[in-house]
Enzyme design. Sequence first.
Site, PDB file in Angstrom:
ATOM      1  N   TRP A 101       0.838  -1.210   0.000  1.00  0.00           N
ATOM      2  CA  TRP A 101       0.000   0.000   0.000  1.00  0.00           C
ATOM      3  C   TRP A 101       0.867   1.251   0.000  1.00  0.00           C
ATOM      4  CZ3 TRP A 101      -4.218  -1.533  -1.850  1.00  0.00           C
ATOM      5  CH2 TRP A 101      -4.747  -2.771  -1.494  1.00  0.00           C
ATOM      6  N   ASP A 168      -1.478   6.492   6.789  1.00  0.00           N
ATOM      7  CA  ASP A 168      -2.499   5.561   6.310  1.00  0.00           C
ATOM      8  C   ASP A 168      -2.768   4.578   7.453  1.00  0.00           C
ATOM      9  OD1 ASP A 168      -4.001   3.551   5.204  1.00  0.00           O
ATOM     10  OD2 ASP A 168      -2.654   3.140   3.515  1.00  0.00           O
ATOM     11  N   LYS A 192     -12.390  -2.200   7.639  1.00  0.00           N
ATOM     12  CA  LYS A 192     -11.745  -3.146   8.550  1.00  0.00           C
ATOM     13  C   LYS A 192     -12.245  -2.915   9.972  1.00  0.00           C
ATOM     14  CE  LYS A 192      -8.073  -2.761   5.290  1.00  0.00           C
ATOM     15  NZ  LYS A 192      -8.245  -3.954   4.478  1.00  0.00           N
TER      16      LYS A 192
HETATM   17  C1  LIG Z   1      -3.078  -0.174   4.709  1.00  0.00           C
HETATM   18  C2  LIG Z   1      -4.001  -0.089   3.518  1.00  0.00           C
HETATM   19  N1  LIG Z   1      -3.996   1.021   2.768  1.00  0.00           N
HETATM   20  C3  LIG Z   1      -4.797   1.149   1.695  1.00  0.00           C
HETATM   21  C4  LIG Z   1      -5.652   0.142   1.308  1.00  0.00           C
HETATM   22  C5  LIG Z   1      -6.531   0.330   0.113  1.00  0.00           C
HETATM   23  O1  LIG Z   1      -7.821   0.549   0.561  1.00  0.00           O
HETATM   24  P1  LIG Z   1      -9.073   0.706  -0.411  1.00  0.00           P
HETATM   25  O2  LIG Z   1      -9.364  -0.655  -0.920  1.00  0.00           O
HETATM   26  O3  LIG Z   1     -10.135   1.254   0.505  1.00  0.00           O
HETATM   27  O4  LIG Z   1      -8.717   1.646  -1.496  1.00  0.00           O
HETATM   28  C6  LIG Z   1      -5.721  -1.032   2.076  1.00  0.00           C
HETATM   29  C7  LIG Z   1      -6.631  -2.117   1.690  1.00  0.00           C
HETATM   30  O5  LIG Z   1      -6.642  -3.194   2.238  1.00  0.00           O
HETATM   31  C8  LIG Z   1      -4.865  -1.154   3.196  1.00  0.00           C
HETATM   32  O6  LIG Z   1      -4.883  -2.257   3.947  1.00  0.00           O
END
Ligand SMILES: Cc1ncc(COP(=O)(O)O)c(C=O)c1O
Length: 356
Positions: A101, A168, A192
């Site tokens: 991510w 994040d 989550k």
């Molecule tokens: C730490 C983290 N950041 C970003 C994301 C991306 O999230 P989204 O699917 O809401 O765009 C996730 C998805 O699992 C994640 O775990």
Amino acid sequence: MKIHNFSAGPAILPRTVLEQASAALLDFNGSGLSLIEVSHRDKDFEGVMHEARAAVKRLLGLGDDHEVLYLQGGASLQFAMVPMNLLRPEGKAAYVNTGTWATKAIEDAQKLGKVEILASSEDKNFTYLPTGYSIPVDADYLHVTSNNTIFGTQMPHFPESPIPLVCDMSSDIFSRPVPAASMGLIYAGAQKNMGPAGTTLVVIRKDLVGQSGRKLHAMLDYGVHIKGQSMYNTPPVFAVYVSLLTLQWIEAQGGLEAMDQRNRAKASLLYHEIERNSLFRPTVTDGTGSLMNVTFVLNNEANASIFESLLKKAGISGLKGHRSVGGYRASLYNAMPIESVQVLVDVMQALENQQA
Ligand SMILES: Cc1ncc(COP(=O)(O)O)c(C=O)c1O
């Protein structure tokens, strides 16, 4: 049969929240209408949005310096919105790369300007968290990922940053107390620890709004969403409502301190078994194993099919690791009871006993 949901996200939510949400789908606040068929300008829904934003502030201990937004586009849209709003065209942003991510966040920021990667754990497939990096005081912000959902590492504490810290927190928001008041920006996909998919939490320090000086499309501009009180356009009403119910549940359980205690007890039960049981080993190597996503593998792949059939028999669902790590990932979000973790530990011991 009871199913134990270890999914990484969308993920387990409290049973009472699902029941309240189901009731509101048929009759919202006694109106005789479904929550998803009333106008978002209806005063009852405006109350939901107002209360959800207020609950975020209470839980994170925030005052008037910060604004709370419920946006759409997932945490992934924040990979772009953060640099659009915070990175000056002639400036630079600092990132720490601790997983898939973070890598995506870096790639999006690079499309908008200069990015300095301060540290990365990519050399060892993100199995540890880098330390000892220095933060450039001339960068517009520092971006970190508090919990790496795929690789199972979690920052035990946050860096003292001389520049605005952007975090994040998609997979550990509201799981423990954090120094939110000193942070510049926090974002998290809701799916989550704080509700269903479809909405993204953004907490931003007011003085950072408009910092990049860029001309932005309305939907990509935090300032526009703040002015619209998170209702510039039609918000994802169901997701926001379920998020409010989830935050109220967290508060009723005793808030973030209580979540932290429960989450520590669950994770320690499982990590202890992974260490003790000779058939398994953890994938994280430096003691930064996550309290939210516990990643582990079998020492001998030949045991996989029997382990997986025992898991199935015990009603354990969603334990498969991400394809880039393999093995298993037990996601122990707030709503996961310790009893479900014990069921998993029992299965691991049953596998060991079968080998004896
Ligand atoms: C730490 C983290 N950041 C970003 C994301 C991306 O999230 P989204 O699917 O809401 O765009 C996730 C998805 O699992 C994640 O775990």
